[in-house]
Design an enzyme around this catalytic site. Structure first.
Site, PDB file in Angstrom:
ATOM      1  N   GLY A  20       0.808  -1.211   0.000  1.00 51.08           N
ATOM      2  CA  GLY A  20       0.000   0.000   0.000  1.00 51.08           C
ATOM      3  C   GLY A  20       0.842   1.262   0.000  1.00 51.08           C
ATOM      4  O   GLY A  20       0.341   2.355  -0.193  1.00 51.08           O
ATOM      5  N   VAL A  21       2.141   1.091   0.198  1.00 50.84           N
ATOM      6  CA  VAL A  21       3.006   2.257   0.203  1.00 50.84           C
ATOM      7  C   VAL A  21       3.591   2.429  -1.186  1.00 50.84           C
ATOM      8  O   VAL A  21       4.126   1.510  -1.751  1.00 50.84           O
ATOM      9  CB  VAL A  21       4.162   2.036   1.190  1.00 50.84           C
ATOM     10  CG1 VAL A  21       5.081   3.224   1.179  1.00 50.84           C
ATOM     11  CG2 VAL A  21       3.605   1.773   2.561  1.00 50.84           C
ATOM     12  N   SER A  22       3.448   3.636  -1.721  1.00 50.54           N
ATOM     13  CA  SER A  22       3.934   3.744  -3.086  1.00 50.54           C
ATOM     14  C   SER A  22       4.944   4.867  -3.254  1.00 50.54           C
ATOM     15  O   SER A  22       4.943   5.857  -2.539  1.00 50.54           O
ATOM     16  CB  SER A  22       2.768   3.929  -4.044  1.00 50.54           C
ATOM     17  OG  SER A  22       2.097   5.122  -3.742  1.00 50.54           O
ATOM     18  N   SER A  23       5.826   4.661  -4.226  1.00 51.21           N
ATOM     19  CA  SER A  23       6.782   5.683  -4.599  1.00 51.21           C
ATOM     20  C   SER A  23       6.854   5.717  -6.107  1.00 51.21           C
ATOM     21  O   SER A  23       6.597   4.716  -6.773  1.00 51.21           O
ATOM     22  CB  SER A  23       8.148   5.374  -4.016  1.00 51.21           C
ATOM     23  OG  SER A  23       8.829   4.446  -4.821  1.00 51.21           O
ATOM     24  N   VAL A  24       7.160   6.883  -6.626  1.00 53.44           N
ATOM     25  CA  VAL A  24       7.239   6.993  -8.064  1.00 53.44           C
ATOM     26  C   VAL A  24       8.424   7.899  -8.402  1.00 53.44           C
ATOM     27  O   VAL A  24       8.774   8.779  -7.606  1.00 53.44           O
ATOM     28  CB  VAL A  24       5.895   7.528  -8.627  1.00 53.44           C
ATOM     29  CG1 VAL A  24       5.635   8.962  -8.210  1.00 53.44           C
ATOM     30  CG2 VAL A  24       5.841   7.412 -10.131  1.00 53.44           C
ATOM     31  N   VAL A  25       9.079   7.632  -9.530  1.00 55.76           N
ATOM     32  CA  VAL A  25      10.216   8.466  -9.910  1.00 55.76           C
ATOM     33  C   VAL A  25       9.850   9.276 -11.157  1.00 55.76           C
ATOM     34  O   VAL A  25       9.350   8.721 -12.129  1.00 55.76           O
ATOM     35  CB  VAL A  25      11.480   7.625 -10.176  1.00 55.76           C
ATOM     36  CG1 VAL A  25      12.627   8.498 -10.638  1.00 55.76           C
ATOM     37  CG2 VAL A  25      11.879   6.856  -8.927  1.00 55.76           C
ATOM     38  N   LYS A  40      12.384  11.150  -6.730  1.00 58.33           N
ATOM     39  CA  LYS A  40      11.640   9.992  -6.230  1.00 58.33           C
ATOM     40  C   LYS A  40      10.654  10.519  -5.199  1.00 58.33           C
ATOM     41  O   LYS A  40      11.046  11.153  -4.210  1.00 58.33           O
ATOM     42  CB  LYS A  40      12.619   9.009  -5.590  1.00 58.33           C
ATOM     43  CG  LYS A  40      12.001   7.707  -5.120  1.00 58.33           C
ATOM     44  CD  LYS A  40      13.107   6.702  -4.809  1.00 58.33           C
ATOM     45  CE  LYS A  40      12.581   5.403  -4.237  1.00 58.33           C
ATOM     46  NZ  LYS A  40      13.652   4.396  -4.092  1.00 58.33           N
ATOM     47  N   ASP A 140      19.473  -5.253  -2.899  1.00 54.77           N
ATOM     48  CA  ASP A 140      18.526  -5.291  -4.017  1.00 54.77           C
ATOM     49  C   ASP A 140      19.233  -5.027  -5.343  1.00 54.77           C
ATOM     50  O   ASP A 140      18.756  -4.258  -6.164  1.00 54.77           O
ATOM     51  CB  ASP A 140      17.392  -4.288  -3.782  1.00 54.77           C
ATOM     52  CG  ASP A 140      16.129  -4.644  -4.569  1.00 54.77           C
ATOM     53  OD1 ASP A 140      16.050  -5.793  -5.081  1.00 54.77           O
ATOM     54  OD2 ASP A 140      15.249  -3.790  -4.693  1.00 54.77           O
ATOM     55  N   LYS A 142      20.070  -5.569  -8.970  1.00 54.23           N
ATOM     56  CA  LYS A 142      19.415  -6.167 -10.140  1.00 54.23           C
ATOM     57  C   LYS A 142      19.448  -5.144 -11.265  1.00 54.23           C
ATOM     58  O   LYS A 142      19.647  -3.940 -11.003  1.00 54.23           O
ATOM     59  CB  LYS A 142      17.975  -6.572  -9.814  1.00 54.23           C
ATOM     60  CG  LYS A 142      17.119  -5.428  -9.315  1.00 54.23           C
ATOM     61  CD  LYS A 142      15.697  -5.889  -9.067  1.00 54.23           C
ATOM     62  CE  LYS A 142      14.881  -4.779  -8.426  1.00 54.23           C
ATOM     63  NZ  LYS A 142      13.502  -5.165  -8.199  1.00 54.23           N
ATOM     64  N   ASN A 145      17.843  -1.719 -11.035  1.00 52.23           N
ATOM     65  CA  ASN A 145      18.395  -0.721 -10.122  1.00 52.23           C
ATOM     66  C   ASN A 145      19.785  -0.245 -10.542  1.00 52.23           C
ATOM     67  O   ASN A 145      20.468   0.426  -9.799  1.00 52.23           O
ATOM     68  CB  ASN A 145      18.440  -1.283  -8.695  1.00 52.23           C
ATOM     69  CG  ASN A 145      17.048  -1.395  -8.097  1.00 52.23           C
ATOM     70  OD1 ASN A 145      16.133  -0.683  -8.514  1.00 52.23           O
ATOM     71  ND2 ASN A 145      16.882  -2.287  -7.144  1.00 52.23           N
ATOM     72  N   ASP A 158      18.798   2.907  -5.963  1.00 49.00           N
ATOM     73  CA  ASP A 158      17.806   2.242  -5.114  1.00 49.00           C
ATOM     74  C   ASP A 158      18.402   1.598  -3.861  1.00 49.00           C
ATOM     75  O   ASP A 158      18.600   0.392  -3.801  1.00 49.00           O
ATOM     76  CB  ASP A 158      17.012   1.204  -5.916  1.00 49.00           C
ATOM     77  CG  ASP A 158      15.745   0.796  -5.171  1.00 49.00           C
ATOM     78  OD1 ASP A 158      15.570   1.236  -4.019  1.00 49.00           O
ATOM     79  OD2 ASP A 158      14.946   0.035  -5.749  1.00 49.00           O
ATOM     80  N   THR A 177      14.480  -9.167  -4.282  1.00 49.51           N
ATOM     81  CA  THR A 177      13.661  -9.555  -5.421  1.00 49.51           C
ATOM     82  C   THR A 177      13.875 -11.058  -5.636  1.00 49.51           C
ATOM     83  O   THR A 177      15.023 -11.493  -5.668  1.00 49.51           O
ATOM     84  CB  THR A 177      14.103  -8.764  -6.656  1.00 49.51           C
ATOM     85  OG1 THR A 177      14.051  -7.373  -6.334  1.00 49.51           O
ATOM     86  CG2 THR A 177      13.204  -9.052  -7.848  1.00 49.51           C
TER      87      THR A 177
HETATM   88  P1  ADP Z   1      11.958   1.534  -6.172  1.00 51.38           P
HETATM   89  O1  ADP Z   1      12.362   1.392  -4.763  1.00 51.38           O
HETATM   90  O2  ADP Z   1      10.511   1.857  -6.363  1.00 51.38           O
HETATM   91  O3  ADP Z   1      12.436   0.395  -7.023  1.00 51.38           O
HETATM   92  P2  ADP Z   1      14.015   3.112  -7.493  1.00 51.38           P
HETATM   93  O4  ADP Z   1      14.858   4.081  -6.758  1.00 51.38           O
HETATM   94  O5  ADP Z   1      14.639   1.848  -7.915  1.00 51.38           O
HETATM   95  O6  ADP Z   1      12.690   2.874  -6.641  1.00 51.38           O
HETATM   96  O7  ADP Z   1      13.424   3.824  -8.771  1.00 51.38           O
HETATM   97  C1  ADP Z   1      12.486   3.178  -9.596  1.00 51.38           C
HETATM   98  C2  ADP Z   1      12.822   3.380 -11.056  1.00 51.38           C
HETATM   99  O8  ADP Z   1      12.849   4.779 -11.370  1.00 51.38           O
HETATM  100  C3  ADP Z   1      14.206   2.885 -11.440  1.00 51.38           C
HETATM  101  O9  ADP Z   1      14.206   1.517 -11.706  1.00 51.38           O
HETATM  102  C4  ADP Z   1      14.492   3.734 -12.659  1.00 51.38           C
HETATM  103  O10 ADP Z   1      13.855   3.223 -13.797  1.00 51.38           O
HETATM  104  C5  ADP Z   1      13.854   5.055 -12.305  1.00 51.38           C
HETATM  105  N1  ADP Z   1      14.867   5.956 -11.719  1.00 51.38           N
HETATM  106  C6  ADP Z   1      15.230   6.019 -10.423  1.00 51.38           C
HETATM  107  N2  ADP Z   1      16.181   6.941 -10.218  1.00 51.38           N
HETATM  108  C7  ADP Z   1      16.437   7.508 -11.423  1.00 51.38           C
HETATM  109  C8  ADP Z   1      17.340   8.530 -11.909  1.00 51.38           C
HETATM  110  N3  ADP Z   1      18.166   9.170 -11.094  1.00 51.38           N
HETATM  111  N4  ADP Z   1      17.328   8.830 -13.222  1.00 51.38           N
HETATM  112  C9  ADP Z   1      16.497   8.170 -14.050  1.00 51.38           C
HETATM  113  N5  ADP Z   1      15.644   7.204 -13.686  1.00 51.38           N
HETATM  114  C10 ADP Z   1      15.599   6.863 -12.389  1.00 51.38           C
HETATM  115 MG    MG Z   2      14.237  -0.205  -7.756  1.00 57.89          MG
END
Ligand code: ADP
Ligand code: MG
Length: 377
Positions: A20-25, A40, A140, A142, A145, A158, A177
């Protein structure tokens, strides 16, 4: 075994450990400097989550920021530029990696050459070596990331699952993962007597990544997740897919020293960097210009010209007829088909040792496969 199935696959994830916790970049621009950045955004609205969840997200984000601040400055690690908090969101601002994830790059290319893989893995292992020297475990690692900058250099990102270990401390949490989980993480979550796991889990993940970059498909995979987890715990993987025919014994040796179920004999980041796979090419990679190299380039160019000329003379005209009869036999078309299939089906397309990728385009073969699936379930 029930808690094994509650792990979230974090690929392209909007999910954290707590549901339920979300993050978006998102991409963004600095209003004053017009610099393009990535942000993020982590939601912390009380409406959508319980007070306890809210606290958990806040502390885990603070931890992520703490680790990011400790590790920034390394050439192969993402730089956290700023972080701030509003009533409903936490924002983490990073430099923008315009070329996106290594995952997407691999999907586009299907497999990478040993040379390109060496370049990526060296940078990754150097980043991991640096983290481990600070007693930080990433947990994590992969291709999703690992991000690519404008020049195509990698940066590790990440740090949502990262922790700094105290001297002698061991971890027990089941996180990461599924396909990249080290055997000891799984064993530890099933056995209360298990001593716990440490930094070695990152090197297992590096082994999985190295394998995946060269084969175009992961070493441990099964339609049923439980069976996949079992193959991980047994450390059962094979170099049988056709891609491995052309790969060096050196790189296979490195993989087999990383994908070792016993963490005490698994290579460390430092040892991995000292492996012949990296050592034997160190000079070549560093010295970009040398008379010998120039001579070789000359020879290769002349040979290529000769080959092109003779091809040009022998070329069959590409008629509609040839294209309709057997498109897969044409090299260009074959690459195109493979590329498309890969983009649609992802890494698992090529899983299954004897799978012929041409079969994907024959409907009859698919029916046979469906029949089999009914049979074993
Ligand atoms: P989560 O914990 O949700 O996996 P991440 O930090 O891995 O969060 O970010 C999710 C996605 O966002 C990454 O897999 C990548 O595609 C994109 N992203 C994250 N940081 C950057 C960045 N500095 N520049 C471009 N894309 C990014
Ligand atoms: Mg990630």
């Amino acid at each position: 075994s029930k808690n094994i199935l509650t792990i979230y696959n974090k690929h392209k994830s909007e999910l954290y450990v707590n549901e339920g916790v979300s993050s978006v970049v998102r991409r963004c621009v600095h209003r004053h400097t017009a610099q393009e950045l990535a942000v993020k955004i982590i939601e912390i609205t009380a409406e959508k989550m319980t007070v306890q969840q809210l606290e958990e997200v806040k502390t885990s984000t603070l931890k992520e920021v703490h680790v990011l601040n400790m590790v920034k400055g390394h050439s192969s690690i993402i730089t956290l530029i700023d972080s701030y908090e509003s009533a409903t969101f936490i924002f983490l601002v990073f430099d923008l990696m315009r070329r996106g994830e290594l995952f997407d790059y691999l999907t586009e290319k299907v497999t990478l050459s040993e040379k390109e893989t060496r370049c990526i893995m060296r940078a990754l292992l150097e980043a991991v070596q640096y983290l481990h020297s600070l007693n930080i475990v990433h947990r994590d690692l992969k291709p999703e990331n690992i991000l690519l900058d404008d020049q195509g250099h990698i940066k590790l990102s990440d740090f949502g699952f990262s922790v700094q270990l105290q001297p002698g401390e061991k971890l027990r949490e089941l996180c990461g993962t599924p396909g990249y989980l080290a055997p000891e993480i799984l064993k530890c979550s099933m056995d209360e007597m298990h001593p716990g796991y440490g930094k070695e889990v990152d090197l297992w993940a590096c082994g999985v990544i190295l394998f995946t970059l060269l084969a175009g498909s992961p070493p441990f995979w099964h339609r049923k997740q439980m069976l996949m987890l079992r193959t991980i715990m047994e450390g059962r993987y094979q170099f049988t897919s056709p891609e491995w025919d052309d790969r060096s014994d050196t790189v296979k040796d490195l993989i087999s020293r990383l994908l070792v179920t016993d963490p005490t004999i698994r290579l460390t980041a430092e040892q991995a960097l000292g492996h012949p796979f990296f050592r034997q090419y160190q000079k070549e990679d560093v010295r970009l210009f040398s008379p010998r190299k120039s001579f070789r380039v000359l020879i290769v160019t002349v040979l290529a010209c000769i080959r092109m000329y003779s091809r040009y003379r022998r070329a069959r005209p590409l008629t509609r007829d040839v294209l309709a009869r057997d498109p897969y036999s044409l090299r260009g078309v074959r690459k195109l088909i493979d590329g498309c299939a890969f983009r649609i089906y992802g890494h698992w397309v090529k899983k299954g040792e004897q799978q012929n990728r041409a079969a994907l385009f024959q409907n009859t073969a698919k029916i046979v496969l469906l029949g089999l699936e009914d049979f074993d379930s």
